[in-house]
Design a protein around this motif. Sequence first.
Motif, mmCIF file in Angstrom:
data_model
loop_
_atom_site.group_PDB
_atom_site.id
_atom_site.type_symbol
_atom_site.label_atom_id
_atom_site.label_comp_id
_atom_site.label_asym_id
_atom_site.label_seq_id
_atom_site.Cartn_x
_atom_site.Cartn_y
_atom_site.Cartn_z
ATOM 1 N N GLU A 293 0.791 -1.253 0.017
ATOM 2 C CA GLU A 293 -0.039 -0.009 -0.094
ATOM 3 C C GLU A 293 1.114 1.230 -0.086
ATOM 4 O O GLU A 293 1.787 1.257 0.663
ATOM 5 C CB GLU A 293 -0.792 0.107 1.153
ATOM 6 N N GLN A 294 0.499 2.218 -0.840
ATOM 7 C CA GLN A 294 1.236 3.472 -0.867
ATOM 8 C C GLN A 294 0.590 4.677 -0.074
ATOM 9 O O GLN A 294 -0.852 4.727 0.032
ATOM 10 C CB GLN A 294 1.469 3.964 -2.176
ATOM 11 N N PRO A 295 1.291 5.500 0.058
ATOM 12 C CA PRO A 295 0.597 6.606 0.914
ATOM 13 C C PRO A 295 -0.430 7.427 0.104
ATOM 14 O O PRO A 295 -0.482 7.490 -1.246
ATOM 15 C CB PRO A 295 1.768 7.665 1.108
ATOM 16 N N PRO A 296 -1.479 7.858 0.618
ATOM 17 C CA PRO A 296 -2.683 8.492 0.006
ATOM 18 C C PRO A 296 -2.228 9.645 -0.858
ATOM 19 O O PRO A 296 -2.796 9.863 -2.168
ATOM 20 C CB PRO A 296 -3.819 9.069 0.982
ATOM 21 N N GLU A 297 -1.395 10.317 -0.589
ATOM 22 C CA GLU A 297 -0.812 11.307 -1.738
ATOM 23 C C GLU A 297 -0.347 10.985 -2.714
ATOM 24 O O GLU A 297 -0.137 11.740 -3.738
ATOM 25 C CB GLU A 297 0.136 12.531 -0.807
ATOM 26 N N GLN A 298 0.070 9.548 -2.954
ATOM 27 C CA GLN A 298 0.597 9.132 -4.151
ATOM 28 C C GLN A 298 -0.533 8.264 -5.107
ATOM 29 O O GLN A 298 -0.198 7.826 -6.082
ATOM 30 C CB GLN A 298 1.740 7.922 -3.828
ATOM 31 N N HIS A 299 -1.695 8.355 -4.479
ATOM 32 C CA HIS A 299 -2.762 7.429 -5.309
ATOM 33 C C HIS A 299 -3.152 8.074 -6.427
ATOM 34 O O HIS A 299 -3.473 7.476 -7.345
ATOM 35 C CB HIS A 299 -3.972 7.408 -4.116
ATOM 36 N N ARG A 300 -3.007 9.477 -6.846
ATOM 37 C CA ARG A 300 -3.211 10.091 -7.940
ATOM 38 C C ARG A 300 -2.300 9.765 -8.835
ATOM 39 O O ARG A 300 -2.846 9.154 -10.119
ATOM 40 C CB ARG A 300 -3.597 11.577 -7.621
ATOM 41 N N GLN A 301 -1.074 9.744 -8.678
ATOM 42 C CA GLN A 301 -0.331 9.285 -9.727
ATOM 43 C C GLN A 301 -0.095 7.844 -9.967
ATOM 44 O O GLN A 301 0.027 7.495 -11.263
ATOM 45 C CB GLN A 301 1.419 9.714 -8.913
ATOM 46 N N LEU A 302 -0.520 7.025 -8.979
ATOM 47 C CA LEU A 302 -0.718 5.691 -9.069
ATOM 48 C C LEU A 302 -1.843 5.355 -10.068
ATOM 49 O O LEU A 302 -1.795 4.521 -10.979
ATOM 50 C CB LEU A 302 -0.672 4.985 -7.979
ATOM 51 N N VAL A 303 -2.865 5.986 -10.047
ATOM 52 C CA VAL A 303 -4.165 5.567 -10.802
ATOM 53 C C VAL A 303 -3.876 6.262 -12.276
ATOM 54 O O VAL A 303 -4.147 5.562 -13.081
ATOM 55 C CB VAL A 303 -5.277 6.179 -10.070
ATOM 56 N N SER A 304 -3.322 7.603 -12.333
ATOM 57 C CA SER A 304 -3.106 8.245 -13.730
ATOM 58 C C SER A 304 -2.198 7.325 -14.526
ATOM 59 O O SER A 304 -2.118 7.398 -15.705
ATOM 60 C CB SER A 304 -2.708 9.525 -13.493
ATOM 61 N N ASN A 305 -1.314 6.700 -13.775
ATOM 62 C CA ASN A 305 -0.244 5.850 -14.656
ATOM 63 C C ASN A 305 -0.648 4.470 -15.041
ATOM 64 O O ASN A 305 0.139 3.520 -15.561
ATOM 65 C CB ASN A 305 1.028 5.959 -13.954
ATOM 66 N N GLY A 306 -1.924 4.109 -14.455
ATOM 67 C CA GLY A 306 -2.455 2.725 -14.697
ATOM 68 C C GLY A 306 -1.562 1.765 -14.133
ATOM 69 O O GLY A 306 -1.448 0.447 -14.453
ATOM 70 N N LEU A 307 -1.205 2.012 -13.129
ATOM 71 C CA LEU A 307 -0.098 1.115 -12.290
ATOM 72 C C LEU A 307 -1.493 0.215 -11.413
ATOM 73 O O LEU A 307 -2.542 0.760 -10.956
ATOM 74 C CB LEU A 307 0.611 1.615 -11.179
ATOM 75 N N ILE A 308 -1.204 -0.993 -11.094
ATOM 76 C CA ILE A 308 -2.033 -2.060 -10.219
ATOM 77 C C ILE A 308 -1.565 -1.774 -8.642
ATOM 78 O O ILE A 308 -0.345 -1.709 -8.293
ATOM 79 C CB ILE A 308 -1.727 -3.527 -10.267
ATOM 80 N N ALA A 309 -2.579 -1.369 -7.801
ATOM 81 C CA ALA A 309 -2.497 -1.046 -6.561
ATOM 82 C C ALA A 309 -2.682 -2.170 -5.612
ATOM 83 O O ALA A 309 -3.311 -3.374 -5.852
ATOM 84 C CB ALA A 309 -3.543 0.042 -6.048
ATOM 85 N N THR A 310 -1.643 -2.408 -4.690
ATOM 86 C CA THR A 310 -1.965 -3.361 -3.731
ATOM 87 C C THR A 310 -2.796 -2.907 -2.532
ATOM 88 O O THR A 310 -2.505 -1.821 -2.112
ATOM 89 C CB THR A 310 -0.504 -4.007 -2.991
ATOM 90 N N VAL A 311 -3.747 -3.625 -1.919
ATOM 91 C CA VAL A 311 -4.596 -3.050 -0.926
ATOM 92 C C VAL A 311 -4.787 -4.315 0.137
ATOM 93 O O VAL A 311 -4.608 -5.553 -0.009
ATOM 94 C CB VAL A 311 -6.035 -2.618 -1.427
#
Length: 254
Positions: free
Chosen positions: A84-102
């Motif tokens: 899991e990444q810090p919330p402030e990095q979620h926008r960059q994660l989503v915009s670059n089409g990365l797969i998030a771990t939750v």
Amino acid sequence: MTQRWAWAEVDLRALRRNVESIVASTTTHSVWAVVKADAYGHGAVECARVALDSGAIGLCVALVDEGVALRRAGIAAPILVMSEQPPEQHRQLVSNGLIATVYNSESIESLGKIAEEMNIVCAVHLKVDTGMHRVGVSPSDAVARAQEVLSNPWLSLDGVYSHLATADDASHNDVTESQVRSFAAVLNDLKNAGIEVEHRHLENSAGALRHVAEVLRLESRVGIAMYGIPGVAMTDSFGAPVGIQLEPVMALKA
């Protein structure tokens, strides 16, 4: 090349042969190549391209920045950020089409909100703690956490995975077997709840080379093995390699 008296040479042909051998030896021939930490110092972009060309189905990184660097290099393959990444990095994660771990409700909620704001569906993999005790949802809460993801229309439950703690140490086979059983039970619980996921992975390098979860027919995440480091799991009592013959990818010269 600068005029230095010491340098590192990376043999991408050896990397290709290693990845091809590992892919061929796995149960499903489905391998995620781990290129975190600049591919363990071997060069993330170059190694990622070779791994994908050699049969890997996706890439794994540790940080959002690592995934973004691969995207900027033109790599379009699936890229999983393995914690899991810090919330402030979620926008960059989503915009670059990365797969998030939750694995926590707070991250699921934050990712869902950002994805909705950006009008982008974000793929996620649910990580389960089967015994590594580092990160992940407990097996008993896995179904509930998966349902949280499924209840958000802006999130897609693309996979579920866990990480083996001691697969490289044959003296701890009981621990590894316990983790395999725990992950199998989670998969069964998800199935009984009507939850199907495309990607399921548990084996790391040592697990994949030893086929510790062969019966489950899972995908594998391979890191150090693809760079030519078999680990103690694939050497005999004298330190000689057994099984797949991996080639060192990096050489230090002077």
